[in-house]
Each structure stands twice: as C-alpha cells, then as structure tokens.
Design a protein around this motif. Sequence first.
Motif, PDB file in Angstrom:
ATOM      1  N   VAL A 119      -3.261  -2.379  -3.854  1.00 19.50           N
ATOM      2  CA  VAL A 119      -2.121  -3.027  -2.655  1.00 19.50           C
ATOM      3  C   VAL A 119      -2.945  -1.839  -1.561  1.00 19.50           C
ATOM      4  CG1 VAL A 119      -0.027  -1.484  -2.335  1.00 19.50           C
ATOM      5  CG2 VAL A 119      -0.483  -3.314  -3.906  1.00 19.50           C
ATOM      6  N   LEU A 120      -3.557  -1.033  -2.295  1.00 15.17           N
ATOM      7  CA  LEU A 120      -4.085   0.253  -1.395  1.00 15.17           C
ATOM      8  C   LEU A 120      -5.332  -0.622  -0.474  1.00 15.17           C
ATOM      9  CD1 LEU A 120      -3.774   3.517  -2.887  1.00 15.17           C
ATOM     10  CD2 LEU A 120      -2.818   2.579  -1.177  1.00 15.17           C
ATOM     11  N   ASP A 121      -6.274  -1.138  -1.367  1.00 14.92           N
ATOM     12  CA  ASP A 121      -6.920  -1.940  -0.472  1.00 14.92           C
ATOM     13  C   ASP A 121      -6.671  -2.871   0.711  1.00 14.92           C
ATOM     14  OD1 ASP A 121     -10.067  -2.405  -0.571  1.00 14.92           O
ATOM     15  OD2 ASP A 121      -9.028  -4.200  -1.377  1.00 14.92           O
ATOM     16  N   ALA A 122      -5.637  -3.551  -0.369  1.00 15.96           N
ATOM     17  CA  ALA A 122      -4.759  -3.993   0.957  1.00 15.96           C
ATOM     18  C   ALA A 122      -4.501  -3.696   2.203  1.00 15.96           C
ATOM     19  CB  ALA A 122      -3.636  -5.356   0.286  1.00 15.96           C
ATOM     20  N   LEU A 123      -3.368  -2.694   1.780  1.00 18.40           N
ATOM     21  CA  LEU A 123      -2.840  -2.269   3.008  1.00 18.40           C
ATOM     22  C   LEU A 123      -3.882  -2.020   4.314  1.00 18.40           C
ATOM     23  CD1 LEU A 123      -0.182  -0.691   1.318  1.00 18.40           C
ATOM     24  CD2 LEU A 123      -0.341  -2.620   2.784  1.00 18.40           C
ATOM     25  N   ARG A 124      -5.451  -1.528   3.466  1.00 16.98           N
ATOM     26  CA  ARG A 124      -6.353  -0.803   4.192  1.00 16.98           C
ATOM     27  C   ARG A 124      -6.639  -1.590   6.157  1.00 16.98           C
ATOM     28  NH1 ARG A 124      -8.795   1.645   0.043  1.00 16.98           N
ATOM     29  NH2 ARG A 124     -10.450  -0.402   0.163  1.00 16.98           N
ATOM     30  N   THR A 125      -6.246  -3.063   5.284  1.00 12.09           N
ATOM     31  CA  THR A 125      -6.714  -4.580   6.202  1.00 12.09           C
ATOM     32  C   THR A 125      -5.106  -4.898   7.018  1.00 12.09           C
ATOM     33  OG1 THR A 125      -8.578  -5.371   5.254  1.00 12.09           O
ATOM     34  CG2 THR A 125      -8.159  -6.718   6.273  1.00 12.09           C
ATOM     35  N   ALA A 126      -4.013  -5.199   5.681  1.00 15.98           N
ATOM     36  CA  ALA A 126      -3.148  -5.041   7.202  1.00 15.98           C
ATOM     37  C   ALA A 126      -2.195  -3.927   7.331  1.00 15.98           C
ATOM     38  CB  ALA A 126      -2.282  -5.620   5.303  1.00 15.98           C
ATOM     39  N   ALA A 127      -2.550  -2.984   6.943  1.00 19.41           N
ATOM     40  CA  ALA A 127      -1.791  -2.147   7.747  1.00 19.41           C
ATOM     41  C   ALA A 127      -2.248  -1.166   8.582  1.00 19.41           C
ATOM     42  CB  ALA A 127       0.130  -1.599   6.864  1.00 19.41           C
ATOM     43  N   PRO A 128      -3.895  -0.894   8.974  1.00 16.11           N
ATOM     44  CA  PRO A 128      -4.545  -0.552   8.730  1.00 16.11           C
ATOM     45  C   PRO A 128      -3.691   1.038   9.715  1.00 16.11           C
ATOM     46  CG  PRO A 128      -4.876  -1.359  10.376  1.00 16.11           C
ATOM     47  CD  PRO A 128      -3.591  -2.102  10.201  1.00 16.11           C
ATOM     48  N   ARG A 129      -2.200   1.628  10.050  1.00 11.50           N
ATOM     49  CA  ARG A 129      -1.858   1.968  10.979  1.00 11.50           C
ATOM     50  C   ARG A 129      -0.909   2.378  10.573  1.00 11.50           C
ATOM     51  NH1 ARG A 129       0.081   1.075  16.610  1.00 11.50           N
ATOM     52  NH2 ARG A 129      -0.551   3.294  17.064  1.00 11.50           N
ATOM     53  N   LEU A 188       9.132   8.704   9.631  1.00 16.93           N
ATOM     54  CA  LEU A 188       9.832   7.960   8.989  1.00 16.93           C
ATOM     55  C   LEU A 188       9.870   6.655   9.230  1.00 16.93           C
ATOM     56  CD1 LEU A 188      11.985  10.480   7.149  1.00 16.93           C
ATOM     57  CD2 LEU A 188       9.574   9.408   6.176  1.00 16.93           C
ATOM     58  N   ALA A 189      10.624   6.152  10.212  1.00 17.68           N
ATOM     59  CA  ALA A 189      10.818   4.250  10.503  1.00 17.68           C
ATOM     60  C   ALA A 189       9.684   4.055  10.624  1.00 17.68           C
ATOM     61  CB  ALA A 189      11.996   5.124  11.566  1.00 17.68           C
ATOM     62  N   THR A 190       8.771   4.954  11.801  1.00 20.34           N
ATOM     63  CA  THR A 190       6.859   4.300  11.845  1.00 20.34           C
ATOM     64  C   THR A 190       6.600   3.311  11.128  1.00 20.34           C
ATOM     65  OG1 THR A 190       7.089   5.116  14.361  1.00 20.34           O
ATOM     66  CG2 THR A 190       5.492   4.446  13.346  1.00 20.34           C
ATOM     67  N   ALA A 191       6.555   4.086   9.802  1.00 22.70           N
ATOM     68  CA  ALA A 191       5.729   4.093   8.619  1.00 22.70           C
ATOM     69  C   ALA A 191       6.821   2.830   8.257  1.00 22.70           C
ATOM     70  CB  ALA A 191       5.411   5.155   7.655  1.00 22.70           C
ATOM     71  N   LEU A 192       7.845   2.855   8.070  1.00 17.60           N
ATOM     72  CA  LEU A 192       8.842   1.783   7.145  1.00 17.60           C
ATOM     73  C   LEU A 192       8.823   0.418   7.645  1.00 17.60           C
ATOM     74  CD1 LEU A 192      11.729   4.155   5.550  1.00 17.60           C
ATOM     75  CD2 LEU A 192      10.244   2.501   4.759  1.00 17.60           C
ATOM     76  N   ASP A 204       6.641  -4.466   7.976  1.00 18.66           N
ATOM     77  CA  ASP A 204       6.429  -6.361   8.595  1.00 18.66           C
ATOM     78  C   ASP A 204       5.430  -7.034   8.227  1.00 18.66           C
ATOM     79  OD1 ASP A 204       4.350  -8.721  10.256  1.00 18.66           O
ATOM     80  OD2 ASP A 204       4.262  -6.013  12.104  1.00 18.66           O
ATOM     81  N   PRO A 205       6.452  -8.393   7.815  1.00 19.15           N
ATOM     82  CA  PRO A 205       6.572  -9.894   7.247  1.00 19.15           C
ATOM     83  C   PRO A 205       4.760 -10.265   7.434  1.00 19.15           C
ATOM     84  CG  PRO A 205       8.588  -9.387   9.221  1.00 19.15           C
ATOM     85  CD  PRO A 205       7.581  -8.939   9.061  1.00 19.15           C
ATOM     86  N   ALA A 206       4.187  -9.995   8.136  1.00 22.20           N
ATOM     87  CA  ALA A 206       2.479 -10.264   7.987  1.00 22.20           C
ATOM     88  C   ALA A 206       1.944  -9.746   7.029  1.00 22.20           C
ATOM     89  CB  ALA A 206       2.112  -9.980   9.561  1.00 22.20           C
ATOM     90  N   VAL A 207       2.131  -7.960   6.931  1.00 25.34           N
ATOM     91  CA  VAL A 207       2.062  -7.319   6.409  1.00 25.34           C
ATOM     92  C   VAL A 207       2.807  -7.671   4.351  1.00 25.34           C
ATOM     93  CG1 VAL A 207       1.708  -4.822   4.872  1.00 25.34           C
ATOM     94  CG2 VAL A 207       2.052  -5.232   7.065  1.00 25.34           C
ATOM     95  N   LEU A 208       3.527  -8.572   4.492  1.00 23.63           N
ATOM     96  CA  LEU A 208       3.976  -9.241   2.922  1.00 23.63           C
ATOM     97  C   LEU A 208       3.117 -10.321   2.392  1.00 23.63           C
ATOM     98  CD1 LEU A 208       5.937  -9.216   0.602  1.00 23.63           C
ATOM     99  CD2 LEU A 208       7.403 -10.186   1.952  1.00 23.63           C
ATOM    100  N   GLU A 214      -1.241 -12.657  -1.059  1.00 18.23           N
ATOM    101  CA  GLU A 214      -2.883 -13.276  -1.417  1.00 18.23           C
ATOM    102  C   GLU A 214      -3.487 -12.409  -1.251  1.00 18.23           C
ATOM    103  OE1 GLU A 214      -3.352 -14.783   3.311  1.00 18.23           O
ATOM    104  OE2 GLU A 214      -1.493 -16.140   3.548  1.00 18.23           O
ATOM    105  N   ALA A 215      -3.734 -10.868  -1.386  1.00 21.49           N
ATOM    106  CA  ALA A 215      -4.909 -10.224  -2.000  1.00 21.49           C
ATOM    107  C   ALA A 215      -4.375  -9.952  -3.184  1.00 21.49           C
ATOM    108  CB  ALA A 215      -4.915  -8.969  -1.058  1.00 21.49           C
ATOM    109  N   VAL A 216      -3.010  -9.278  -3.455  1.00 20.03           N
ATOM    110  CA  VAL A 216      -3.279  -9.090  -4.720  1.00 20.03           C
ATOM    111  C   VAL A 216      -2.529  -9.724  -5.562  1.00 20.03           C
ATOM    112  CG1 VAL A 216      -0.825  -7.702  -6.296  1.00 20.03           C
ATOM    113  CG2 VAL A 216      -2.285  -6.318  -3.844  1.00 20.03           C
ATOM    114  N   GLY A 217      -1.863 -10.580  -5.250  1.00 19.69           N
ATOM    115  CA  GLY A 217      -1.004 -12.355  -6.003  1.00 19.69           C
ATOM    116  C   GLY A 217       0.938 -12.094  -6.205  1.00 19.69           C
TER     117      GLY A 217
END
Length: 328
Positions: free
Chosen positions: A87-97, A142-146, A151-155, A160-163
């Motif tokens: 998940v962390l590996d996928a989020l580095r690209t999907a949600a870099p901020r 806190l609201a920004t992180a959540l 974000d639907p694009a992150v899901l 796709e990355a994790v299965g």
Amino acid sequence: MSRRADHQEAPELTEPTWLAEPTVHALRAALRTVAPDLAASTIVPRGLEPDDDPMWCGASAVADGRFVVKFAWARPPALRILHQARVLDALRTAAPRLPLPDVVAVSRDPALLILRRVPAVPFFGVRQLIGPAERDAAARDLATALARLHDPAVLRAVGEAVGPLPEPAAHATTDMLRARFGALVRRDQRDRVMSWCDWADTALAAAGRTVLVHGDFHGDNHLWDRDTLRLRLVVDLETVGTGEPEFDLRCLPGDCGIELFTAIVAHYEKLTGTTLDVDRIMAWHLRTVLGDALWRAEAGIPLPDRRTPVQWVDDLAARFAALGTFDR
C-alpha cells in the motif's frame, strides 16, 4: 540507510515467513539478513508480548533511534506487514502529497518493514495543546489527509497495484452489543445502549460511497509536530482497504472532541465537494467505542484511559447531545 541501497522489493509469489519467537534476539537475527547495519544497534521494542491469538502476534521496535521496524511471529500479522508495504509503495505514486512514512526496506523472508523514524508524537500527545487559535489549522490538516486518501482516483490506482483490498470492520456488531454489553453498565444505561443500536442499524441500513480507507484512523495513527501542532505523518496502514468515508472518521468525535471534529467535517466537505453523513459517522463511532470497551472488559484489559464502560457510555451520550443527534 538509503532507500536506493536497502529497499528490497518483496516477491509476490512466495509465502512469507516470520520470527520464531517474540524476542529481541530473534529480531536481531532477522535484521542480520535484511538490514545488517541495524542488527547490532540499540533496539527498543514496543508491544513485544506473547499472545495466544496468532492474529495479534506482531509488534514494532525502534532501531538505532532512527528507524521503526515492523515484524511478526505468526502468519496473519506477517501478511498485514506485507500488505502495508504494498500500500505504501502504491500510495507514493497515487497520493504523493499524503504524509506517509518513508520506507527503507521490505522483506518477505522474514516479513519485515523498516521505516524511517520521524520526530513526532501521536495526536493524543498534543490534543490538549490545540486550543481555539490552533483548531482550524489542525482540522484542515486532518481533513486534507483524509480527502487525499479518499480520492476516487487513489482507490483505482491502489486497487490496480495491490489487488483485492480488504473491508475493515468496526470492533463489534450491534447484535454483539445488544447481547453482551449490558452486563458492563448500569441498568438505566442498558436500555439506552439498546436504543442506540437500533438507531445505528437504521443509520447504516443503506450502502455508503466506496473509497480507499485507512481503516484504523485513531489518535495513535496520526503523528504531530509538538512545536507547530501540525500533522507530520499518517502511520500504521496495515488495515487499508475499501469502505465509506464516514468509517474513517469514526474515531474523531472521541479522539478530537466535538468542536475539532465538526471543523474537520466542514473542511473535508469543502475540499472534496462531497457531503459527509454525521449520523453514519456516529453510528460507526458507537460500534467502535462500545466494541472496544466490550472486548477489553471481557479480556480483563484496562480501557486506554483507565476509566470504565459506564463512563464511556456517559461520554458517548454527551457527544450525541452536543451534536443534537436525536433532536433532528
């Protein structure tokens, strides 16, 4: 340690292994294979107690004062460690901020995740310092992180990355609370809990939206700068899966207090352009709070604040009253 030199991609097709026992000695032996330069360092374990339930046979340790090591001595937590790494590996690209831990190394044999330690404290360590002047900035953080996580694009990207992703659940169902919680509280509170369970069932009867959720977003899992009172990291992503946005906010009414909670909701809605159903949040909050009290009481484990289920029910009633939950 640098990520380029020491980050090890975990092969997807091999069954993970885990430590033979919950000891610092066993952890050092694992580190000699995964991160040799840490094997002889000072290691301070956290949560390193034997457990009869394999589900909870996992812990973490601080190594060399600079790194956090996640490890396990049974299969279920080993799988959660590897899930978190993916998940962390996928989020580095999907949600870099999104403010996430820096991964230093990952291993499947044995299952280990090494993260760079950041000088920050859990939210509970700064909660009393956040007054009216600091409330808006803390709520926005806190609201920004959540909002970024949801974000639907992150899901789509993480899926796709994790299965296939799990669906995190609350601590207890309302049927469990109806059957067993009454033994822990005053007689006058039993009827109240029963009516709350009926109300929660109604509030959650319809399906909500589906997003990527942290799954366990409580005050120990977001870390803060004690000096600036700003969010530094979101941690412990081993329960990341699919759920509704309201599920991820379910701990905030108790952890943050009602004023900060309502400010978080307002910022979240503005950032995402969506509406949160506060009744659904509170229905999940009910199941989480009373479920936590139930399992701890039945296991003979003190509640985190050393209070009683009776007091927790009174606290919950006060939160419902502050939100006007049953007046609308």
